[in-house]
Write a protein that holds these residues in place. Sequence first.
Motif, short mmCIF file in Angstrom:
data_model
loop_
_atom_site.label_atom_id
_atom_site.label_comp_id
_atom_site.label_asym_id
_atom_site.label_seq_id
_atom_site.Cartn_x
_atom_site.Cartn_y
_atom_site.Cartn_z
N LEU A 1 1.01 1.42 36.84
CA LEU A 1 2.23 0.83 37.38
C LEU A 1 1.95 -0.43 38.17
O LEU A 1 2.77 -1.35 38.22
CB LEU A 1 2.95 1.86 38.26
CG LEU A 1 3.57 3.06 37.55
CD1 LEU A 1 4.14 4.03 38.57
CD2 LEU A 1 4.67 2.60 36.58
N MET A 2 0.79 -0.49 38.80
CA MET A 2 0.47 -1.59 39.70
C MET A 2 -0.28 -2.73 39.03
O MET A 2 -0.24 -3.85 39.50
CB MET A 2 -0.35 -1.06 40.88
CG MET A 2 0.34 0.05 41.66
SD MET A 2 1.91 -0.49 42.37
CE MET A 2 1.33 -1.73 43.53
N SER A 3 -0.99 -2.43 37.92
CA SER A 3 -1.86 -3.45 37.37
C SER A 3 -2.09 -3.20 35.88
O SER A 3 -2.17 -2.05 35.44
CB SER A 3 -3.19 -3.48 38.11
OG SER A 3 -4.01 -4.52 37.65
N LYS A 4 -2.22 -4.29 35.13
CA LYS A 4 -2.45 -4.18 33.70
C LYS A 4 -3.30 -5.34 33.21
O LYS A 4 -2.96 -6.50 33.43
CB LYS A 4 -1.12 -4.15 32.93
CG LYS A 4 -1.28 -4.07 31.43
CD LYS A 4 0.08 -4.14 30.72
CE LYS A 4 -0.09 -4.21 29.22
NZ LYS A 4 1.21 -4.34 28.51
N ASP A 5 -4.41 -5.02 32.56
CA ASP A 5 -5.25 -6.04 31.95
C ASP A 5 -4.65 -6.45 30.61
O ASP A 5 -4.07 -5.63 29.89
CB ASP A 5 -6.67 -5.53 31.73
CG ASP A 5 -7.43 -5.38 33.04
OD1 ASP A 5 -7.35 -6.29 33.88
OD2 ASP A 5 -8.12 -4.35 33.22
N ILE A 6 -4.79 -7.72 30.26
CA ILE A 6 -4.28 -8.24 29.00
C ILE A 6 -5.39 -8.13 27.96
O ILE A 6 -6.45 -8.75 28.11
CB ILE A 6 -3.83 -9.70 29.15
CG1 ILE A 6 -2.84 -9.84 30.32
CG2 ILE A 6 -3.21 -10.19 27.85
CD1 ILE A 6 -1.61 -8.96 30.19
N LEU A 7 -5.15 -7.36 26.91
CA LEU A 7 -6.19 -7.06 25.92
C LEU A 7 -5.76 -7.53 24.53
O LEU A 7 -4.59 -7.46 24.17
CB LEU A 7 -6.48 -5.56 25.88
CG LEU A 7 -6.82 -4.87 27.19
CD1 LEU A 7 -7.09 -3.39 26.95
CD2 LEU A 7 -8.02 -5.53 27.85
N ASP A 8 -6.74 -7.94 23.75
CA ASP A 8 -6.52 -8.31 22.35
C ASP A 8 -6.65 -7.07 21.45
O ASP A 8 -5.81 -6.83 20.60
CB ASP A 8 -7.54 -9.38 21.95
CG ASP A 8 -7.49 -9.71 20.48
OD1 ASP A 8 -6.49 -10.31 20.05
OD2 ASP A 8 -8.43 -9.34 19.76
N LEU A 9 -7.71 -6.32 21.63
CA LEU A 9 -8.00 -5.04 20.98
C LEU A 9 -8.47 -5.15 19.53
O LEU A 9 -9.04 -4.19 18.99
CB LEU A 9 -6.82 -4.08 21.04
CG LEU A 9 -6.45 -3.54 22.44
CD1 LEU A 9 -5.29 -2.54 22.32
CD2 LEU A 9 -7.63 -2.89 23.13
N TYR A 10 -8.26 -6.25 18.86
CA TYR A 10 -8.73 -6.36 17.47
C TYR A 10 -10.27 -6.31 17.42
O TYR A 10 -10.94 -7.06 18.14
CB TYR A 10 -8.27 -7.66 16.84
CG TYR A 10 -6.84 -7.66 16.38
CD1 TYR A 10 -6.48 -7.08 15.17
CD2 TYR A 10 -5.84 -8.23 17.17
CE1 TYR A 10 -5.16 -7.08 14.74
CE2 TYR A 10 -4.51 -8.23 16.75
CZ TYR A 10 -4.18 -7.65 15.54
OH TYR A 10 -2.86 -7.64 15.13
N PRO A 11 -10.85 -5.47 16.58
CA PRO A 11 -12.31 -5.46 16.45
C PRO A 11 -12.79 -6.75 15.79
O PRO A 11 -12.33 -7.11 14.70
CB PRO A 11 -12.58 -4.24 15.55
CG PRO A 11 -11.33 -3.44 15.56
CD PRO A 11 -10.21 -4.41 15.77
#
Length: 475
Positions: free
Chosen positions: A177-187
């Motif tokens: 709820l307080m924090s979120k990393d921005i991820l691509d996730l594609y291998p």
Amino acid sequence: MTLRAYPVRYLPGEDELVWTGGLGVTVRFTPGVEPLTMADEVDLLVVTPEDFSESLQPLVEHKDSYGVATRLVTLEDVYGGVFFEVRGRDEAERVKYFIKDAVEEWGVRYVMLVGGRNGGLLEEKWWCPVRYAHLDDGSNWEASYLSDLYFADIYNPDGSFSSWDTNGNDLFAEYSLMSKDILDLYPDVYVGRLACRNSYEVEVMVDKIITYETTAHGSEWFHRMVAVGGDSAPRAGDPWYEGEEENKAALSYMDDFEEVTLWTSDGSLSGPQDVIDAVSRGCGFLFFDGHGNPMNWATHPPHDEETWIDGLGVGDMRKLSNDGMYPVCVVGGCHNGQFNVSLLNLLKIYEGYQHWYSYIYKGEVSPESWAWWITRMAGGGAIASLGYTGLDWFATGDGDQDGIPDCTQYLSGFMHVNFFWEYGENGRRMLGELHGETVADYINAFFPTTEKLDYKTAEEWALLGDPSLMVGGYP
């Protein structure tokens, strides 16, 4: 460039169906000042502690002999800067930066991480480093879980290094709820792990991989698929037996395979001996879908949530007698792939009785995880396994009202079914590609998303095995 459009989507978290009336695409390409170039020198990078390097040499020679150019690099060389500049805040990030350099300088496509737990009571110790994703799914069961996808997702969309810590607080893949990393996730590279805890396990895996790749092709046993399931979520008014529906959907793509189904609905699954007998005949694929923990896999009979029918536990695996006839095992179930478990957890009574007892009822006192145990066992078991390091979330019912059970279309069910689609329909044969492209399929289908379980499903699906494995062996 590949563009896949999904004009209609169901959002399970919001119970909403969304669609668009049209699509417009504009592509603009601006070359960078220093375009990314790839060499073509190494196919498979093996990253291992020095202690295991001698045992891995026969595998390196075997891979080279089949045209898979292989380079073994010890962790000591990674941390010592023997090949590339050392970067990274901890061992896991240093390994990831090394993989990035190896991709760019050597053209690496597959990465085999060798090493699992190496003891540790107050703090986990590892032969080869791991990364935990910090996503709280609200279950009050776990707030983090292992994710080897971290080592495969090298780049952000703009080509920069993907740290998985965009807010810089040293909590990776954070989603709260307080924090979120921005991820691509594609291998960006295909990663698998041999979670070996000693040289004996390394030698077993080397022998199994070489035997498999040199003998499986053309064999009668390989063209058999064993599918195990039941009613994963018995609910009033729900006509679907989720495990069996996923089995059916997966089998629909495997036209050249003899189908062996073990289901609670018809009584063909009544206990572990049914699985032992089926697998001991030999099979190319083994697919479980139901419930699990690091020690066991089980499911329900139709419409009976109080009754459990065991399928296979780590204590049963010694009875498997399929030596030389090893399947690729896909297991749907919570924590079957949780390869950080240890008998040492039995000693943690100092954490308080309730916390100590949680290790027991969660199955975290298993010497090794279910998915790794079936893979690394000698004389039988699997050649590789794909499973979840945390809670396996699946859909139920038919919320999108398309007449297709949601368990085959969303969350872990999408993963399982599309893995077999990638093999049977798309023709992929390298195990790492089957795993990695299934993850990419998932991201293409459901991202961008505000559903945290979509992030978790992609992050926690681990390949415990050789990513460069030729499924079905070499001619």
